[in-house]
Design an enzyme around this catalytic site. Structure first.
Site, PDB file in Angstrom:
ATOM      1  N   ASP A 181       0.898  -1.155   0.000  1.00 18.07           N
ATOM      2  CA  ASP A 181       0.000   0.000   0.000  1.00 18.07           C
ATOM      3  C   ASP A 181       0.935   1.202   0.000  1.00 18.07           C
ATOM      4  O   ASP A 181       1.598   1.479   1.005  1.00 18.07           O
ATOM      5  CB  ASP A 181      -0.883   0.009   1.250  1.00 18.07           C
ATOM      6  N   HIS A 182       0.983   1.920  -1.110  1.00 19.24           N
ATOM      7  CA  HIS A 182       2.064   2.908  -1.226  1.00 19.24           C
ATOM      8  C   HIS A 182       1.914   4.072  -0.237  1.00 19.24           C
ATOM      9  O   HIS A 182       2.866   4.795   0.008  1.00 19.24           O
ATOM     10  CB  HIS A 182       2.225   3.391  -2.670  1.00 19.24           C
TER      11      HIS A 182
ATOM     12  N   HIS B 191      -5.851   2.928   1.477  1.00 15.72           N
ATOM     13  CA  HIS B 191      -4.999   4.029   1.951  1.00 15.72           C
ATOM     14  C   HIS B 191      -5.582   4.728   3.190  1.00 15.72           C
ATOM     15  O   HIS B 191      -4.879   5.017   4.154  1.00 15.72           O
ATOM     16  CB  HIS B 191      -4.808   5.087   0.867  1.00 15.72           C
TER      17      HIS B 191
HETATM   18  P1  NDP Z   1      -0.827  -0.705 -17.048  1.00 19.00           P
HETATM   19  O1  NDP Z   1      -2.104  -1.084 -17.727  1.00 19.00           O
HETATM   20  O2  NDP Z   1      -0.171   0.563 -17.416  1.00 19.00           O
HETATM   21  O3  NDP Z   1       0.246  -1.872 -17.274  1.00 19.00           O
HETATM   22  C1  NDP Z   1      -0.104  -3.218 -17.276  1.00 19.00           C
HETATM   23  C2  NDP Z   1       1.108  -4.044 -17.648  1.00 19.00           C
HETATM   24  O4  NDP Z   1       0.755  -5.428 -17.608  1.00 19.00           O
HETATM   25  C3  NDP Z   1       1.663  -3.780 -19.036  1.00 19.00           C
HETATM   26  O5  NDP Z   1       3.060  -3.872 -18.965  1.00 19.00           O
HETATM   27  C4  NDP Z   1       1.101  -4.931 -19.848  1.00 19.00           C
HETATM   28  O6  NDP Z   1       1.913  -5.294 -20.945  1.00 19.00           O
HETATM   29  C5  NDP Z   1       1.151  -6.042 -18.847  1.00 19.00           C
HETATM   30  N1  NDP Z   1       0.215  -7.136 -19.110  1.00 19.00           N
HETATM   31  C6  NDP Z   1      -1.110  -7.189 -18.832  1.00 19.00           C
HETATM   32  N2  NDP Z   1      -1.624  -8.391 -19.167  1.00 19.00           N
HETATM   33  C7  NDP Z   1      -0.591  -9.122 -19.675  1.00 19.00           C
HETATM   34  C8  NDP Z   1      -0.463 -10.437 -20.165  1.00 19.00           C
HETATM   35  N3  NDP Z   1      -1.506 -11.280 -20.231  1.00 19.00           N
HETATM   36  N4  NDP Z   1       0.747 -10.860 -20.572  1.00 19.00           N
HETATM   37  C9  NDP Z   1       1.827 -10.037 -20.520  1.00 19.00           C
HETATM   38  N5  NDP Z   1       1.765  -8.762 -20.071  1.00 19.00           N
HETATM   39  C10 NDP Z   1       0.576  -8.319 -19.641  1.00 19.00           C
HETATM   40  O7  NDP Z   1      -1.138  -0.783 -15.482  1.00 19.00           O
HETATM   41  P2  NDP Z   1      -0.481   0.063 -14.293  1.00 19.00           P
HETATM   42  O8  NDP Z   1       0.995   0.008 -14.455  1.00 19.00           O
HETATM   43  O9  NDP Z   1      -1.141   1.371 -14.188  1.00 19.00           O
HETATM   44  O10 NDP Z   1      -0.954  -0.741 -13.007  1.00 19.00           O
HETATM   45  C11 NDP Z   1      -0.400  -1.988 -12.653  1.00 19.00           C
HETATM   46  C12 NDP Z   1      -0.884  -2.376 -11.264  1.00 19.00           C
HETATM   47  O11 NDP Z   1      -0.457  -1.415 -10.319  1.00 19.00           O
HETATM   48  C13 NDP Z   1      -2.398  -2.419 -11.122  1.00 19.00           C
HETATM   49  O12 NDP Z   1      -2.738  -3.442 -10.223  1.00 19.00           O
HETATM   50  C14 NDP Z   1      -2.738  -1.065 -10.512  1.00 19.00           C
HETATM   51  O13 NDP Z   1      -3.934  -1.094  -9.767  1.00 19.00           O
HETATM   52  C15 NDP Z   1      -1.552  -0.874  -9.590  1.00 19.00           C
HETATM   53  N6  NDP Z   1      -1.281   0.525  -9.264  1.00 19.00           N
HETATM   54  C16 NDP Z   1      -1.004   1.417 -10.247  1.00 19.00           C
HETATM   55  C17 NDP Z   1      -0.719   2.727  -9.938  1.00 19.00           C
HETATM   56  C18 NDP Z   1      -0.369   3.699 -10.990  1.00 19.00           C
HETATM   57  O14 NDP Z   1      -0.149   4.856 -10.630  1.00 19.00           O
HETATM   58  N7  NDP Z   1      -0.294   3.296 -12.251  1.00 19.00           N
HETATM   59  C19 NDP Z   1      -0.722   3.218  -8.529  1.00 19.00           C
HETATM   60  C20 NDP Z   1      -1.002   2.190  -7.564  1.00 19.00           C
HETATM   61  C21 NDP Z   1      -1.284   0.903  -7.948  1.00 19.00           C
HETATM   62  P3  NDP Z   1       1.808  -4.589 -22.414  1.00 19.00           P
HETATM   63  O15 NDP Z   1       1.497  -3.143 -22.166  1.00 19.00           O
HETATM   64  O16 NDP Z   1       3.162  -4.794 -22.953  1.00 19.00           O
HETATM   65  O17 NDP Z   1       0.713  -5.267 -23.121  1.00 19.00           O
HETATM   66  C1  BG6 Z   2      -3.666   5.058  -6.096  1.00 23.99           C
HETATM   67  C2  BG6 Z   2      -5.017   5.167  -6.723  1.00 23.99           C
HETATM   68  O1  BG6 Z   2      -3.603   3.946  -5.251  1.00 23.99           O
HETATM   69  O2  BG6 Z   2      -3.440   6.223  -5.312  1.00 23.99           O
HETATM   70  C3  BG6 Z   2      -5.120   6.416  -7.570  1.00 23.99           C
HETATM   71  O3  BG6 Z   2      -5.233   4.027  -7.534  1.00 23.99           O
HETATM   72  C4  BG6 Z   2      -4.787   7.639  -6.759  1.00 23.99           C
HETATM   73  O4  BG6 Z   2      -6.428   6.554  -8.104  1.00 23.99           O
HETATM   74  C5  BG6 Z   2      -3.447   7.424  -6.068  1.00 23.99           C
HETATM   75  O5  BG6 Z   2      -4.695   8.732  -7.647  1.00 23.99           O
HETATM   76  C6  BG6 Z   2      -3.178   8.561  -5.103  1.00 23.99           C
HETATM   77  O6  BG6 Z   2      -1.879   8.418  -4.620  1.00 23.99           O
HETATM   78  P1  BG6 Z   2      -1.043   9.690  -4.148  1.00 23.99           P
HETATM   79  O7  BG6 Z   2       0.206   9.100  -3.639  1.00 23.99           O
HETATM   80  O8  BG6 Z   2      -0.895  10.555  -5.366  1.00 23.99           O
HETATM   81  O9  BG6 Z   2      -1.888  10.353  -3.112  1.00 23.99           O
END
Ligand code: NDP
Ligand code: BG6
Length: 512
Positions: free
Chosen positions: A199-200, A262
């Site tokens: 949980d960041h 959070h």
């Molecule tokens: P994205 O959609 O940006 O990235 C998903 C990644 O998973 C891509 O690299 C994609 O590959 C890969 N992927 C998905 N399915 C497959 C598959 N079947 N085989 C191979 N590769 C696959 O997601 P996020 O980075 O935004 O989020 C990732 C996780 O982190 C989620 O659980 C999200 O809730 C959590 N999270 C994200 C935050 C954020 O700020 N982004 C903050 C806090 C939590 P490709 O693109 O190459 O297809």
């Molecule tokens: C993530 C949520 O966990 O926290 C986002 O998925 C949200 O929707 C983010 O924007 C907020 O994080 P921070 O650190 O910017 O307050």
């Protein structure tokens, strides 16, 4: 043998601690948003502070077709955009980038894991990472169980040569039942000590400081209870909307996205008893006791003590922005909430009768996360025959972000012959008191996982209790679709009902 250089060895010392244990980190989802915006910048920051092990490697894997070189090129471009440091240290990055590798592949395909295992053998030998592997699931939650199973089947969960840890991103489940089921899936292949639920918010210095502030200072703790505290407010306000994450957000909503994790984590730090030590389980047990004491909401309680909202188009910082329903991948009749507020009670000896008001929203006027401890007021008898009409009660404010600090408000006499009082503030600012560099919040968490300190990670029981708190709200909200959505314009402090939730109790939100 390839070793990372530690350019800032002077930094490794009393303040920062020792470099983490040798290991290879495998990021599933290495072409995604989390990797480029937060994980790689956090690893780079650790390298700058001399906290990455000398024997280190990062293996990225995702569907996108890249080789080691093109992955390194991509990360080298991204880091310059997403680094949190003002000055970019080319030497540190040059060393780090040489430790980056990439395996393309579909997570459903067992061949991906065979290629990964083979590369890990090579990397372990080249970087002397001792068979220690940290698998990070930076992927959509629908593939958490699949990857965990495939890693198990490829025997990458074994801890014969070195340790093997699985970091699971939020959301950990979609509701109570799915969280239990996900946990069951993970436990088929991993033992609890190998599962690291992240949980960041817990990586934020200011959230960690909630505990040290409470228990490292003698003067506040005696007041930290129902006798002296009137109520507590927790606000996590964001200016941004869903930022292209409509697909995810439509299924989540802010209760699942922010409050179930959070905000309940922050609440537990504010309300927990003093742990017997800083050991992981003492802290985690203390947090769980608080969450267990939260009074479950009945269906009627949900109707009176919670508020949900969704933003329409509006203006934020002078810019016209779309309403939630106009965002990409969002239904034009969406019932997903982008704002939620709740009044909760922690039914234990310390907190009986003290309301905790929580709210979080997207497209609010300001980005600000803060906790307000509102103390009870002083008796006004002494001031009855003076020009002072009312005494403001003391407030202790924790500014979690963005302007990290702590503020105590109190009454002071305005200079002059007539007795007038004014609320003044004692203000501590992190940036003035400490030399800090802005981080992503992930540095500490990655580091702790590498050195096997699970204090800031959630145990399965905490996650499940947090879902139990959210579940009655989810149930009522899903059975009674909102009739007034969208009900707050972007750039405002949420729906009118959120203000009423406080006004009914003779209170008001502290708007940052
Ligand atoms: P994205 O959609 O940006 O990235 C998903 C990644 O998973 C891509 O690299 C994609 O590959 C890969 N992927 C998905 N399915 C497959 C598959 N079947 N085989 C191979 N590769 C696959 O997601 P996020 O980075 O935004 O989020 C990732 C996780 O982190 C989620 O659980 C999200 O809730 C959590 N999270 C994200 C935050 C954020 O700020 N982004 C903050 C806090 C939590 P490709 O693109 O190459 O297809
Ligand atoms: C993530 C949520 O966990 O926290 C986002 O998925 C949200 O929707 C983010 O924007 C907020 O994080 P921070 O650190 O910017 O307050």
């Amino acid at each position: 043998m390839a070793e990372m250089k530690l350019h800032s060895e002077a930094a490794v010392g009393a303040r920062y601690g020792r470099p983490a244990d040798p290991c290879a980190i495998v990021i599933f989802g290495a072409s995604g948003d989390l990797t480029k915006r937060l994980l790689v910048p956090a690893l780079y920051n650790l390298a700058c502070d001399g906290l990455l092990p000398r024997n280190f490697a990062l293996v990225g894997t995702a569907l996108s077709d890249m080789d080691h070189e093109s992955f390194r090129d991509q990360m080298s471009k991204d880091i310059r955009q997403f680094t949190t440091r003002d000055a970019f240290d080319e030497r540190v990055w040059d060393d780090l980038v040489r430790c980056l590798y990439y395996v393309p592949g579909n997570f459903e395909d067992p061949a991906t894991y065979r290629r990964l295992a083979q590369l890990l053998d090579e990397v372990d030998a080249k970087h002397q990472t001792r068979g220690n592997h940290l698998f990070y699931l930076a992927v959509p939650p629908v593939v958490f169980s699949l990857i965990s199973r495939q890693l198990g089947q490829a025997r990458l969960t074994d801890e014969e040569k070195g340790w093997s840890r699985l970091v699971v991103e939020k959301p950990f489940g979609h509701d109570f039942e799915s969280a239990v089921s996900l946990d069951g899936d993970l436990r088929q292949h991993w033992q609890e000590h190998q599962i690291w639920r992240i949980d960041h918010y817990l990586g934020k210095e200011t959230v960690q400081n909630l505990l040290t502030f409470r228990f490292g200072n003698g003067i506040f703790e005696p007041l930290w209870n129902r006798h002296h505290i009137d109520h507590v407010q927790l606000t996590a306000a964001e200016k941004i909307g869903v930022e292209g994450r409509g697909n995810y957000y439509e299924r989540a909503g802010i209760l699942r996205d922010m409050i179930q994790n959070h905000m309940l984590q922050m609440l537990s730090y504010i309300a927990m008893e003093a742990p017997t030590s800083f050991h992981a389980d003492d802290i985690r047990n203390g947090k769980i006791e608080v969450l267990k004491a939260i009074r479950p909401l009945t269906p009627e309680g949900v109707l009176t003590n919670t508020v949900r909202g969704q933003y329409s188009g509006g203006t934020v910082d002078g810019n016209v922005v779309l309403g939630y329903r106009e965002e990409p991948d969002v239904s034009q009749t969406s019932h997903t909430e982008t704002f939620a507020a709740a009044k909760l009670f922690v039914d234990n000896w310390r907190w009986a009768g003290v309301p905790f008001y929580l709210r979080s929203g997207k497209r609010l006027p300001k980005r600000s996360t803060e906790v307000t401890i509102q103390f009870k007021g002083a008796p006004e008898v002494l001031f009855r025959d003076t020009p002072v009409e009312r005494l403001e009660a003391n407030k202790l404010l924790f500014h979690i972000q963005p302007d990290e600090g702590i503020e105590l408000s109190f009454q002071a006499k305005v200079p002059g012959p007539i007795l007038h009082l004014q609320t003044v503030r004692m203000h501590f600012e992190y940036k003035a008191a400490f030399e800090t560099t802005r981080g992503t919040g992930y540095e500490r968490l990655l580091y702790d996982c590498m050195i096997k300190d699970p204090t800031l990670f959630s145990r399965a029981d905490l996650v499940e209790i947090a879902w139990k708190i959210a579940q009655p709200i989810l149930d009522v909200w899903s059975s009674l679709p909102p009739r007034d959505f969208p009900n707050y314009p972007a750039g405002t402090w949420g729906p009118r009902d959120a203000a009423l939730l406080m006004e009914r109790d003779g209170l008001e939100w502290r708007n940052p």
